[in-house]
Write an enzyme that holds these catalytic residues in place. Structure first.
Site, PDB file in Angstrom:
ATOM      1  N   ASP A 273       4.714   8.773  -5.062  1.00 52.75           N
ATOM      2  CA  ASP A 273       3.459   8.117  -5.383  1.00 52.75           C
ATOM      3  C   ASP A 273       2.699   9.063  -6.304  1.00 52.75           C
ATOM      4  O   ASP A 273       2.249  10.130  -5.881  1.00 52.75           O
ATOM      5  CB  ASP A 273       2.649   7.833  -4.113  1.00 52.75           C
ATOM      6  CG  ASP A 273       1.388   7.058  -4.449  1.00 52.75           C
ATOM      7  OD1 ASP A 273       0.707   6.596  -3.523  1.00 52.75           O
ATOM      8  OD2 ASP A 273       1.079   6.895  -5.647  1.00 52.75           O
TER       9      ASP A 273
HETATM   10  C1  GLC Z   1      -1.593   5.274  -7.044  1.00 57.24           C
HETATM   11  C2  GLC Z   1      -1.317   4.505  -5.765  1.00 57.24           C
HETATM   12  C3  GLC Z   1      -0.024   3.747  -5.773  1.00 57.24           C
HETATM   13  C4  GLC Z   1       0.279   3.256  -7.166  1.00 57.24           C
HETATM   14  C5  GLC Z   1       0.529   4.469  -8.036  1.00 57.24           C
HETATM   15  C6  GLC Z   1       0.794   4.077  -9.498  1.00 57.24           C
HETATM   16  O1  GLC Z   1      -2.076   6.548  -6.738  1.00 57.24           O
HETATM   17  O2  GLC Z   1      -1.359   5.277  -4.565  1.00 57.24           O
HETATM   18  O3  GLC Z   1      -0.161   2.670  -4.832  1.00 57.24           O
HETATM   19  O4  GLC Z   1       1.436   2.428  -7.159  1.00 57.24           O
HETATM   20  O5  GLC Z   1      -0.545   5.409  -7.992  1.00 57.24           O
HETATM   21  O6  GLC Z   1      -0.337   3.462 -10.037  1.00 57.24           O
END
Ligand code: GLC
Length: 727
Positions: A273
């Site tokens: 993430d």
């Molecule tokens: C963010 C979120 C995640 C998302 C990712 C890409 O921090 O936690 O849910 O898919 O980054 O945007």
């Protein structure tokens, strides 16, 4: 010691042959994901410079997948460089957060969960895939399937609520909706189950915060939705930011290797993430970014999003002999197979002719309106305030959200355009008909009073036959990084509502929110309350359909509504304790200042008609662990209006070798029953559904009594009995 290789590694001869030709630098490039978007506000020079920067990275094989690139033309331009100008001509993949719609925005996922209709959620995810794939997005960072018992957490808006069973059914439906049988199709995408795992258990409801739970809770509350996604064939997972009992999720060998790869046999891609692998350093789990990168790849986090540390540090680790090339190849193989599953080797480009016609298509908007209506929960309706009569009348529409287009789209609203959203006032005007006069007044702002706002609102209300109060949260009050210490309605809105209630006019509240709220004053004083959540592009139409009774609301709460934030975490499937709360006995588990019960329980929701659930039976009365029990009930619509009821089956294991929740959902079905008619609803429930994990992570189904109950919410009596016997 991290196992060097999971027992089940994805394999494919073509891909293996490609890997054999790749340099280490190229391999690491394909484990690296960076932004691929170009800002619409950039001037032509800046756009050209950005494009040539991206082109150079692609030619060098330095990036394998992108986030943030939108549009068939733009993604095709990047793809052309990859398949025509890079050394090995490997296609790249484009990912985005398509959470509850792409251009047509559906209700937020918590609202969709309130439909208790997985089949409708599957359809909504398919429409999202149709629009997103036509615009060049191959891979969505959805479904978000964290279980959350704390409405202070802003991301509860993205979840299916507090229950693992409802969440698991919805997780599987979302995966099916996005991926279909073949994610290479022009109307499908690869899905990504996130955030693996237990992100919804953050202490204090504070985003990214510590999660400290037992192994039993990890297995029985937080893992089931991910297992359901894997069983549904999800193509990827996203490793979470949080730690789990001292071990960060993105460096967690137990969850990432032992459970995910070895026990479940998942051989799809795991992506971090954002920079969650690099964040092992601030977690205090890695001494520096080089060690963080090594931990991440060893645990099987295949792609590092946004931080670049795989590309920066892993080559040296391999060259020093500290990291076996097999680990790198295992991850590269998975990322290339993901692109093969998407059909990108055979057909790398998006057909640009489909994009425009499909974005926001009429049938997509119609489905969004249907899902939004089904998601709405009637929390209160006394003295027949609702449905509004179809007659000449004057309606006062009051509140800070009466004309908000951005807020009704909710958090993570894809590329939805607020100017295409139907706000509450617009929806009412389009549905109410010509003989209805609608006067509007803001009364206050969402978080602040307005000079003379209440006086203006009272004047408008005085002249009206009925008052509608549109209250709740702005979009930016929920979602990532938007946790609230209080889930109470903001005071300016309470002041406005009390001033209106004092007029003693028939008043209905439309509650627009990204989370459960503590609304004791509204519950006490409003004539009716329709929980509309953040309903998406068709918000106003769907709200008006419900208010005027063109659609009889049948939604049910996927998460508990507390009386006060002070009760949180408050959830239906809690433990009994040794001193369960009881009236008159001070020395039991409760508060001295408010009742211990929720304002509205999990599974609760009213209708414009009424239902009775009777004649519940269960058979056989004895069952073994490998058996199935059958529960049947009769559902009667005792009112004058057709409507939906969600029949819910709960069970309790009253005595086991571990304490068990006072009740747990084990089956449900939303059924439509015509006025005055009855339907028989039956469920086949495998006995394994009554099992649990102990604190060594082992699953058990124990002999003994199981109590069951069937009703329209989680407060139902558990009057049925089944005896589980040794196999
Ligand atoms: C963010 C979120 C995640 C998302 C990712 C890409 O921090 O936690 O849910 O898919 O980054 O945007």
């Amino acid at each position: 010691m991290v196992r060097a290789e999971s027992p089940r590694v994805a394999s494919d001869p073509d891909v293996d042959q490609l890997i054999a030709q790749m340099t280490l630098a190229e391999k690491l490039g394909h484990l690296n994901q960076m932004g691929g978007g170009i800002s619409a506000t950039d001037n032509p020079g800046a756009k050209a410079a950005r494009m040539s920067e991206l082109a150079e990275q692609i030619r060098a094989g330095a990036i394998g997948t992108f986030i943030g690139a939108h549009g068939a033309e733009h993604t095709n331009a990047l793809q052309r460089i990859a398949v025509e100008e890079s050394r090995l001509k490997i296609p790249v993949a484009f990912a985005n957060d398509v959470i509850h719609g792409y251009r047509t925005i559906f209700p937020i996922p918590l609202a969709e969960a309130a439909t208790w209709s997985p089949e409708w959620i599957e359809k909504a995810c398919h429409v999202a895939a149709i629009e997103a794939r036509a615009a060049g997005t191959h891979w969505t960072y959805a479904p978000m399937i964290d279980v959350c018992r704390d409405p202070r957490w802003g991301r509860i808006a993205e979840t299916a609520g507090e229950d693992a069973f409802l969440g698991a059914e919805i997780a599987a439906a979302r995966v099916r909706g996005f991926q279909g049988d073949d994610p290479s199709k022009a109307d499908r995408m690869i899905a990504c189950a996130k955030h693996y795992v237990a992100y919804g258990g953050a202490e204090g409801g504070r985003d990214y915060n510590t999660v400290d739970i037992s192994l039993s809770t990890l297995h029985d509350v937080h893992l089931p939705t991910f297992k359901a996604a894997v069983d549904a064939g999800v193509g990827s997972m996203m490793s979470a930011f949080n730690e789990i009992g001292g071990v960060p999720a993105s460096g967690n060998e137990y969850t990432l290797r032992t459970v995910l790869r070895e026990r479940w046999g998942f051989d799809g891609v795991v992506i971090s993430d954002w920079a969650s692998v690099r964040e092992l350093v601030p977690h205090g789990f890695a001494v520096d970014e080089a060690e963080a990168a090594a931990i991440g790849i060893r645990c099987g986090v295949d792609i590092d999003m946004a931080s670049g540390i795989y590309q920066k540090f892993l080559a040296a680790a391999v060259e020093r002999g500290e990291l076996p090339m097999r680990l790198i190849d295992e991850s590269v193989r998975r990322t290339l197979i993901l692109r093969k599953k998407l059909g990108l080797f055979a057909n790398p480009y998006t057909d640009v002719s489909r994009e425009t016609a499909l974005q926001g298509a009429a049938e997509h908007r119609a489905l969004a309106r249907d899902v939004a209506r089904r998601s709405m929960v009637l929390l209160k309706n006394e003295s027949g305030v609702l449905p509004l009569a179809r007659k000449a009348q004057r309606i006062a529409l009051i509140g800070p959200l009466v004309e908000s287009k951005r807020d009704v789209l909710g958090t993570w609203a894809g590329v939805g355009r607020e100017e295409e959203a139907i706000d509450v006032l617009q929806g009412l005007k389009s549905v109410a008909g010509a003989d209805v006069t609608i006067d509007r007044a803001l009364g206050c702002e969402v978080l602040a009073a307005l000079p003379n706002g209440i006086d203006e609102a009272k004047r408008v209300a005085q002249n009206a036959d009925v008052v509608l109060l549109a209250l709740g949260e702005m979009e930016m009050m929920s979602g990532e990084g938007h946790s609230r210490a209080s889930v109470e309605l903001p005071q300016p809105q309470l002041d406005l509502a009390n001033a209106i209630f004092d007029l003693k006019k028939p008043t209905a509240v439309i509650l627009l929110t990204g989370r459960p709220l503590s609304i004791p004053t509204l519950a006490e004083r409003a004539g009716a309350i329709v929980l509309a959540w953040h309903p998406g592009s068709e918000a106003g139409h769907a709200i008006a359909d419900v208010l005027f009774g063109d659609f009889n609301p049948g939604g049910k709460l996927p998460a508990t509504f507390p009386r006060s934030t002070g009760q949180v975490p408050l959830y239906y499937n809690h433990k009994n304790t040794g001193r369960p709360p009881s009236e008159g006995n001070r020395f039991t588990s409760k508060y001295i200042d408010i009742p211990w019960t929720p304002l509205y329980p999990f599974g609760f929701g009213l209708s414009y008609t009424s239902f009775s659930i009777s004649d519940a039976t269960v058979s056989p009365l004895e069952a073994r662990a490998d058996g199935v029990i059958r529960v049947s009930v009769k559902v009667t619509n005792t009112g004058k209006r057709d409507g939906d009821e969600v029949v819910q089956v709960y069970y309790q294991d009253p005595a086991a070798t571990m304490t068990r929740p006072v009740r747990q959902l084990c089956a449900f079905r939303r059924v439509s029953v015509a006025a005055g008619r009855s339907e028989t609803v039956s469920f086949e429930i495998p006995v394994t559904r009554f099992g649990f994990h102990d604190n060594s992570g082992q699953f058990r189904v124990e002999p003994g009594e199981i109590r069951l109950g069937v009703g329209g919410d989680s407060a139902t009596e558990l009057g049925l009995r089944v005896q589980l016997v040794k196999s």
